[in-house]
Design a protein around this motif. Sequence first.
Motif, mmCIF file in Angstrom:
data_model
loop_
_atom_site.group_PDB
_atom_site.id
_atom_site.type_symbol
_atom_site.label_atom_id
_atom_site.label_comp_id
_atom_site.label_asym_id
_atom_site.label_seq_id
_atom_site.Cartn_x
_atom_site.Cartn_y
_atom_site.Cartn_z
ATOM 1 N N THR A 116 -6.010 -8.228 -3.206
ATOM 2 C CA THR A 116 -5.587 -7.644 -1.710
ATOM 3 C C THR A 116 -4.572 -6.615 -2.257
ATOM 4 O O THR A 116 -4.775 -6.331 -3.383
ATOM 5 N N ALA A 117 -4.257 -6.244 -0.826
ATOM 6 C CA ALA A 117 -3.336 -4.568 -1.383
ATOM 7 C C ALA A 117 -2.367 -4.096 -2.256
ATOM 8 O O ALA A 117 -2.049 -4.168 -3.286
ATOM 9 N N GLU A 118 -2.067 -5.540 -2.471
ATOM 10 C CA GLU A 118 -0.972 -5.945 -2.955
ATOM 11 C C GLU A 118 -0.684 -5.879 -3.613
ATOM 12 O O GLU A 118 -0.062 -5.589 -5.626
ATOM 13 N N LEU A 119 -2.479 -7.047 -4.969
ATOM 14 C CA LEU A 119 -2.140 -6.669 -6.052
ATOM 15 C C LEU A 119 -3.341 -5.873 -6.576
ATOM 16 O O LEU A 119 -2.844 -5.208 -7.883
ATOM 17 N N CYS A 120 -3.666 -4.773 -6.153
ATOM 18 C CA CYS A 120 -3.861 -3.757 -6.715
ATOM 19 C C CYS A 120 -2.993 -2.621 -6.802
ATOM 20 O O CYS A 120 -3.467 -1.948 -7.738
ATOM 21 N N ALA A 121 -2.075 -3.042 -6.302
ATOM 22 C CA ALA A 121 -0.867 -1.944 -6.355
ATOM 23 C C ALA A 121 -0.185 -2.490 -7.654
ATOM 24 O O ALA A 121 0.533 -1.309 -8.217
ATOM 25 N N GLU A 122 0.326 -3.685 -7.499
ATOM 26 C CA GLU A 122 0.485 -4.123 -8.873
ATOM 27 C C GLU A 122 -0.082 -3.812 -10.675
ATOM 28 O O GLU A 122 -0.369 -2.955 -11.245
ATOM 29 N N SER A 129 -2.280 -1.129 -10.754
ATOM 30 C CA SER A 129 -2.418 0.125 -10.366
ATOM 31 C C SER A 129 -1.151 1.007 -11.904
ATOM 32 O O SER A 129 -1.005 1.689 -12.329
ATOM 33 N N ALA A 130 -0.185 0.065 -11.256
ATOM 34 C CA ALA A 130 1.255 0.419 -11.987
ATOM 35 C C ALA A 130 0.765 -0.336 -13.424
ATOM 36 O O ALA A 130 1.693 0.251 -14.388
ATOM 37 N N GLN A 131 -0.302 -0.678 -14.092
ATOM 38 C CA GLN A 131 -0.427 -1.372 -15.279
ATOM 39 C C GLN A 131 -1.300 -0.737 -15.908
ATOM 40 O O GLN A 131 -1.849 -1.156 -17.052
ATOM 41 N N GLY A 132 -1.915 0.449 -14.680
ATOM 42 C CA GLY A 132 -2.651 1.325 -15.495
ATOM 43 C C GLY A 132 -4.498 0.923 -15.272
ATOM 44 O O GLY A 132 -5.301 1.259 -15.403
ATOM 45 N N PHE A 133 -4.155 0.200 -14.565
ATOM 46 C CA PHE A 133 -6.176 -0.114 -13.919
ATOM 47 C C PHE A 133 -6.475 1.378 -13.388
ATOM 48 O O PHE A 133 -5.471 1.402 -11.995
ATOM 49 N N ASN A 134 -7.829 1.831 -13.035
ATOM 50 C CA ASN A 134 -8.299 2.485 -12.252
ATOM 51 C C ASN A 134 -9.260 2.356 -11.407
ATOM 52 O O ASN A 134 -9.780 1.467 -11.180
ATOM 53 N N GLY A 135 -9.204 3.394 -10.138
ATOM 54 C CA GLY A 135 -11.040 2.835 -9.194
ATOM 55 C C GLY A 135 -10.640 1.724 -9.060
ATOM 56 O O GLY A 135 -11.029 0.604 -8.413
ATOM 57 N N THR A 139 0.653 -1.007 -0.094
ATOM 58 C CA THR A 139 0.476 -0.363 -0.094
ATOM 59 C C THR A 139 0.033 1.361 -0.251
ATOM 60 O O THR A 139 0.540 2.476 0.124
ATOM 61 N N HIS A 140 2.390 0.964 0.117
ATOM 62 C CA HIS A 140 3.069 2.441 0.063
ATOM 63 C C HIS A 140 3.783 2.190 -1.096
ATOM 64 O O HIS A 140 4.715 2.646 -0.742
ATOM 65 N N SER A 141 3.150 1.640 -1.957
ATOM 66 C CA SER A 141 4.075 1.487 -3.501
ATOM 67 C C SER A 141 4.296 2.358 -4.163
ATOM 68 O O SER A 141 3.283 3.054 -3.958
ATOM 69 N N ALA A 142 4.934 3.020 -4.967
ATOM 70 C CA ALA A 142 4.855 4.049 -6.146
ATOM 71 C C ALA A 142 3.974 4.518 -6.664
ATOM 72 O O ALA A 142 3.224 5.565 -7.424
ATOM 73 N N HIS A 143 2.583 3.246 -7.138
ATOM 74 C CA HIS A 143 1.272 3.442 -7.308
ATOM 75 C C HIS A 143 0.543 2.870 -6.712
ATOM 76 O O HIS A 143 0.221 1.426 -6.613
ATOM 77 N N PRO A 144 -0.324 3.965 -5.558
ATOM 78 C CA PRO A 144 -0.553 3.239 -5.108
ATOM 79 C C PRO A 144 -1.611 3.090 -5.536
ATOM 80 O O PRO A 144 -2.965 3.610 -6.482
ATOM 81 N N PRO A 145 -3.035 2.265 -4.855
ATOM 82 C CA PRO A 145 -4.333 1.514 -5.541
ATOM 83 C C PRO A 145 -4.871 3.079 -5.339
ATOM 84 O O PRO A 145 -5.150 4.019 -4.768
ATOM 85 N N VAL A 146 -5.821 3.636 -6.527
ATOM 86 C CA VAL A 146 -7.358 3.977 -6.665
ATOM 87 C C VAL A 146 -7.913 4.790 -6.162
ATOM 88 O O VAL A 146 -8.425 3.032 -6.268
ATOM 89 N N THR A 147 -8.862 5.089 -4.745
ATOM 90 C CA THR A 147 -9.408 3.998 -4.236
ATOM 91 C C THR A 147 -11.158 6.094 -4.661
ATOM 92 O O THR A 147 -10.662 7.175 -4.429
ATOM 93 N N VAL A 160 -11.620 -3.701 -20.033
ATOM 94 C CA VAL A 160 -13.225 -3.671 -19.709
ATOM 95 C C VAL A 160 -13.288 -3.884 -17.941
ATOM 96 O O VAL A 160 -14.354 -2.963 -17.773
ATOM 97 N N HIS A 161 -12.149 -3.412 -16.883
ATOM 98 C CA HIS A 161 -11.934 -3.116 -15.930
ATOM 99 C C HIS A 161 -12.067 -1.709 -16.235
ATOM 100 O O HIS A 161 -12.547 -0.576 -15.250
ATOM 101 N N ASN A 162 -11.372 -0.687 -17.000
ATOM 102 C CA ASN A 162 -11.727 1.091 -16.536
ATOM 103 C C ASN A 162 -12.818 1.194 -17.033
ATOM 104 O O ASN A 162 -13.084 2.351 -17.028
ATOM 105 N N ARG A 163 -13.485 0.537 -17.348
ATOM 106 C CA ARG A 163 -15.290 1.256 -18.016
ATOM 107 C C ARG A 163 -16.216 1.215 -16.611
ATOM 108 O O ARG A 163 -17.435 1.153 -17.411
ATOM 109 N N THR A 164 -15.459 0.024 -15.614
ATOM 110 C CA THR A 164 -16.304 0.267 -14.386
ATOM 111 C C THR A 164 -16.301 1.185 -13.228
ATOM 112 O O THR A 164 -14.870 2.113 -13.937
ATOM 113 N N ALA A 165 -16.716 1.616 -12.769
ATOM 114 C CA ALA A 165 -16.783 2.550 -11.439
ATOM 115 C C ALA A 165 -15.805 2.381 -10.281
ATOM 116 O O ALA A 165 -14.844 2.273 -10.176
#
Length: 413
Positions: free
Chosen positions: A190-196, A198-204, A14-22, A179-184
């Motif tokens: 896991t927070a680990e996967l959210c960070a990964e 996010s680094a690949q361009g997934f939003n929200g 959760t403290h990576s350079a690309h934190p998950p967006v909420t 597909v995912h970036n067309r959803t809200a």
Amino acid sequence: MSRVICRNRNTDATHSAHPPVTFPTRHHAKIAHVKLTIVTETFPPEINGVAMTFGHIARELGRRGHQVTVCHPRRDDLPNGLSHPEFSAVPLPGLPIPGYPQLRFGLPAGGKLRRRWRADRPDLVHVVTEGPLGSSAVSAARALGLPVTSSFHTNFHAYTRHYGFAPLHRAALGWLRRVHNRTARTFAPTAELCAELSAQGFNGLSVLSRGVDTVQFSPAQRSPELRASWGAVPADPVVLHAGRIAAEKNYPLLFRAFAAMQEANPRCRFVLVGDGPLRARFAREHPDFLFTGFISREELARHYASADVYLHASLTETFGNVLTEAMASGLAIAGFDYAAARQFVRHGENGLVTACDQPDAFVSAAVRLATDSPLRLRLARAARVTVEPQSWAHVIARFESDLLGVIAAHPHS
């Protein structure tokens, strides 16, 4: 990137350079009971992590008073003992996945879903899988101005390397992202996967963790009769693995660990629960192992609890429900330090974990469990204690709150 990266255990994802967006959550206390539609290409009676997770979620959200509808491919080929007064099911057309007939993908159903949702408008659509059905559901919801959310549960882009389609890795990742970036909001386990992601361009991105049914998966389910049918006396260590018997699950390393355990302790017995495209081949190659094939969830609980050791060699999981189910069942576990193991296992205290790039260390951990009975017992007891607070009720309450927040924030609410 072929799989979820195993980070150093001292690194907080959760403290990576690309934190998950909420997304900010507005006050939604005024929203009581809502209409929720879940669209998924896998659901009970199929047995896999995604199917079982959303079986729990659909039932619990229904018990909380929400009107839940589940749209999924029809499975007339499987026994369906599922009683679901808490939600309604809408079976849709689907086809077996080529080379993997145990699973189905849903056919596009945008027109049918739009007609259904115009007649009976849901407050939110949650899309679980990114196949043709899931993608068409996202488009249908957006066309009608419905709030739509999604889940990321499976590293399908990583699977391309295991099924001879490595050149399609980039395209598969692009499809998933679109597909995912067309959803809200996209929920990952896991927070680990959210960070990964996010680094690949997934939003929200937000976390939807996994619970465990500590009543069903319990040491109380242990069966001496079942162990005897495996040819195991009380002192024999029984090693169990449950999951899809498929290329992405790292079975060569699992079998290597089994062989080392058997060499160190010839009394070991090996039980593999599940089905998949490689089951027949592996059964021929390893006639001394027991392959159970497809079994019911109740039988799965008995199998877990009647074993002593659980090995988890896969490196493509987004979470790994089987690991927490094994812990709840009172098994000593060995696995790699990522996903569910990273979240719940403390090395040497309630299980054994090794770095993802050290297969030899994984084999050594398996041998320790085969030869050190006091260690097995100590880890097994601690594993059960660790997951007892991880109830589905707590996990789903947070997911419910997040979904209500998306509804409240939607401009048409």
